[in-house]
Design an enzyme around this catalytic site. Structure first.
Site, PDB file in Angstrom:
ATOM      1  N   LYS A 234       0.832  -1.209   0.000  1.00 25.24           N
ATOM      2  CA  LYS A 234       0.000   0.000   0.000  1.00 25.24           C
ATOM      3  C   LYS A 234       0.866   1.258   0.000  1.00 25.24           C
ATOM      4  O   LYS A 234       1.743   1.414   0.854  1.00 25.24           O
ATOM      5  CB  LYS A 234      -0.896   0.001   1.247  1.00 25.24           C
ATOM      6  CG  LYS A 234      -1.696   1.274   1.422  1.00 25.24           C
ATOM      7  CD  LYS A 234      -2.677   1.124   2.580  1.00 25.24           C
ATOM      8  CE  LYS A 234      -3.480   2.381   2.798  1.00 25.24           C
ATOM      9  NZ  LYS A 234      -2.726   3.444   3.469  1.00 25.24           N
ATOM     10  N   HIS A 258      -1.371   8.084   0.685  1.00 24.43           N
ATOM     11  CA  HIS A 258      -1.646   8.151   2.119  1.00 24.43           C
ATOM     12  C   HIS A 258      -2.629   9.291   2.427  1.00 24.43           C
ATOM     13  O   HIS A 258      -2.553   9.963   3.454  1.00 24.43           O
ATOM     14  CB  HIS A 258      -0.346   8.352   2.899  1.00 24.43           C
ATOM     15  CG  HIS A 258      -0.288   7.597   4.212  1.00 24.43           C
ATOM     16  ND1 HIS A 258       0.395   6.424   4.362  1.00 24.43           N
ATOM     17  CD2 HIS A 258      -0.851   7.855   5.426  1.00 24.43           C
ATOM     18  CE1 HIS A 258       0.267   6.004   5.609  1.00 24.43           C
ATOM     19  NE2 HIS A 258      -0.484   6.859   6.274  1.00 24.43           N
TER      20      HIS A 258
HETATM   21  C1  LIG Z   1      -6.437   9.556  10.667  1.00 30.41           C
HETATM   22  C2  LIG Z   1      -5.790   8.672   9.639  1.00 30.41           C
HETATM   23  C3  LIG Z   1      -4.986   7.615  10.080  1.00 30.41           C
HETATM   24  C4  LIG Z   1      -4.365   6.800   9.126  1.00 30.41           C
HETATM   25  N1  LIG Z   1      -3.593   5.744   9.566  1.00 30.41           N
HETATM   26  C5  LIG Z   1      -3.074   4.905   8.635  1.00 30.41           C
HETATM   27  C6  LIG Z   1      -2.357   3.743   9.064  1.00 30.41           C
HETATM   28  O1  LIG Z   1      -2.189   3.473  10.276  1.00 30.41           O
HETATM   29  N2  LIG Z   1      -1.853   2.928   8.099  1.00 30.41           N
HETATM   30  C7  LIG Z   1      -2.013   3.203   6.754  1.00 30.41           C
HETATM   31  O2  LIG Z   1      -1.569   2.430   5.913  1.00 30.41           O
HETATM   32  N3  LIG Z   1      -2.688   4.294   6.330  1.00 30.41           N
HETATM   33  C8  LIG Z   1      -3.217   5.142   7.236  1.00 30.41           C
HETATM   34  N4  LIG Z   1      -3.916   6.242   6.793  1.00 30.41           N
HETATM   35  C9  LIG Z   1      -4.084   6.490   5.342  1.00 30.41           C
HETATM   36  C10 LIG Z   1      -5.322   5.743   4.874  1.00 30.41           C
HETATM   37  O3  LIG Z   1      -5.093   4.335   4.963  1.00 30.41           O
HETATM   38  C11 LIG Z   1      -5.657   6.026   3.416  1.00 30.41           C
HETATM   39  O4  LIG Z   1      -4.542   5.755   2.581  1.00 30.41           O
HETATM   40  C12 LIG Z   1      -6.108   7.462   3.182  1.00 30.41           C
HETATM   41  O5  LIG Z   1      -6.832   7.953   4.306  1.00 30.41           O
HETATM   42  C13 LIG Z   1      -6.980   7.500   1.928  1.00 30.41           C
HETATM   43  O6  LIG Z   1      -7.415   8.777   1.645  1.00 30.41           O
HETATM   44  P1  LIG Z   1      -8.866   9.329   2.090  1.00 30.41           P
HETATM   45  O7  LIG Z   1      -8.794   9.650   3.559  1.00 30.41           O
HETATM   46  O8  LIG Z   1      -9.001  10.542   1.261  1.00 30.41           O
HETATM   47  O9  LIG Z   1      -9.880   8.256   1.787  1.00 30.41           O
HETATM   48  C14 LIG Z   1      -4.553   7.056   7.724  1.00 30.41           C
HETATM   49  C15 LIG Z   1      -5.374   8.113   7.316  1.00 30.41           C
HETATM   50  C16 LIG Z   1      -5.987   8.917   8.254  1.00 30.41           C
HETATM   51  C17 LIG Z   1      -6.871  10.023   7.760  1.00 30.41           C
END
Ligand SMILES: Cc1cc2nc3c(=O)[nH]c(=O)nc-3n(C[C@H](O)[C@H](O)[C@H](O)COP(=O)(O)O)c2cc1C
Length: 360
Positions: A234, A258
């Site tokens: 990812k 991300h």
């Molecule tokens: C508050 C928050 C915490 C996140 N924590 C992780 C995580 O622990 N691991 C990870 O792979 N991605 C993490 N992400 C990224 C999300 O997996 C994802 O890639 C991203 O939120 C997608 O975009 P969107 O919020 O516009 O849908 C996080 C995103 C947010 C907003």
């Protein structure tokens, strides 16, 4: 919830150019409206009526498990806070007894590779024992993109307290008391494996020192050698990296920046999706995230070659507003929008969705 926490979830890195681009670029993609096509076979699903909307539950990550129960392959974050905690895309103590015992379908486990490789190996062994159906290895976080708003809000390690932050928390008594009443305010998967894991500040400090700038493709090969199941990488945004990903033997990749929280100035996920699909789509399953807020957005990504979409903020907003039922509601809304959009584009099944539905 306190503004500091809302901003932590909602905002992006630096000038937030990539955060904005994720949304802007999706919205620029227009559909072809088609008429007089029999779409009676489209899987139109009414919104789940009568869903009870509970008051916002500040310790609600457990409830996401319930909300995602109906859906395939919920994914548990390495950092899930509580036992039983499941995130829609995202943790493993949790794995053995607790989550495994409480989840009635296969679930994925999301992992960052940290400096302490012995710990990572132990997590993976537990993920195997818990029969996780896939390992989502997040590969775009070996350095952390700075989020200005978190600094302003004192969301730092250790946290900084200011008068305005005090008032921010004091004005949300329901949220604060809910958190204080919560049984566990630490990271379940780390508990028992590290000294002082009941102290959230010590934990934060440990985590912040564990990101590994030496991380490289050999580490992915190592993970591949110890994880026998489906491996999903990812955080891929570049064709050359996607081609490298194929060589690792991973079965899938997630085109992702991300959620605009890492490299600011990087392209939106949707902008690079087609070229990555072209390059490696026949060899790997291509998944997508970044900016998905509606069923229309899911349709756009599927039309450009993604096999599936992940959501971050869309479900977090539901969780923040209404707890677990809010997550279910957010997913229902998106599913329903997707079904209606399919119908209006003259499409009956997900398999039929390709770039013919787009007006470009
Ligand atoms: C508050 C928050 C915490 C996140 N924590 C992780 C995580 O622990 N691991 C990870 O792979 N991605 C993490 N992400 C990224 C999300 O997996 C994802 O890639 C991203 O939120 C997608 O975009 P969107 O919020 O516009 O849908 C996080 C995103 C947010 C907003």
């Amino acid at each position: 919830m306190p503004k500091a926490f809302f901003d932590y979830a909602d905002r992006g890195s630096y000038a937030e150019e990539t955060l904005r681009a994720n949304r802007d670029d999706l919205q620029q993609i227009k559909f072809r409206q088609r008429i007089l096509v029999d779409v009676s076979n489209a899987i139109f699903r009414p919104p789940s009526s009568g869903t009870r909307i509970a008051a916002a539950d500040p310790g609600a990550d457990r409830t996401v498990r319930h909300a995602t129960r109906r859906w395939r392959d919920p994914c548990l974050s390495r950092r899930a806070r509580r036992r039983h905690s499941l995130y829609a895309e995202h943790d493993v103590d949790l794995l053995d007894r607790d989550v495994a015992a409480n989840v009635d379908k296969p679930f994925w486990f999301q992992l960052y590779v940290m400096k302490d490789r012995g710990f990572i190996k132990a997590l993976i062994e537990r993920a195997i024992a818990a029969k996780c159906s896939a390992l989502v290895l997040t590969v775009d976080l070996q350095v952390i993109g700075q989020r200005h708003q978190d600094i302003k809000n004192g969301m730092t390690v250790p946290p900084e307290w200011s008068v305005s932050k005090f008032f921010d928390f004091a004005s949300k008594p329901g949220w604060v008391s809910g958190v204080l009443r919560g049984k566990r305010r630490t990271f379940g998967n780390l508990v028992g494996h590290l000294k002082g894991t009941d102290d959230i500040t010590a934990l934060g400090t440990w985590i912040s020192t564990q990101f590994d700038t030496t991380l490289n493709w050999k580490d992915v090969a190592w993970i591949r050698s110890i994880w026998p199941g489906k491996l999903i990488l990812k955080g891929i945004l570049d064709v050359e990296d996607a081609e490298e990903a194929v060589k690792t033997g991973a079965q899938a990749l997630v085109v992702s920046n991300h959620g605009g929280r890492q490299l600011d100035g990087a392209p939106s996920s949707i902008e690079v999706l087609p070229e990555i699909v072209d390059a490696v789509g026949s060899q790997m399953e291509i998944m997508f995230d970044g900016g998905v807020r509606s069923g229309q957005d899911v349709m756009r990504a599927l039309a450009l070659g993604a096999k599936s979409c992940m959501i971050g903020r869309a479900y977090i907003h539901g969780l923040g507003a209404f707890g677990g039922p809010g997550v279910a509601k957010a997913i229902d809304i998106i599913a329903n929008e997707l079904n209606v959009t399919m119908g209006l584009c003259g499409v009956n099944t997900i398999a039929e969705i390709d770039d013919h539905v787009l007006a470009i």
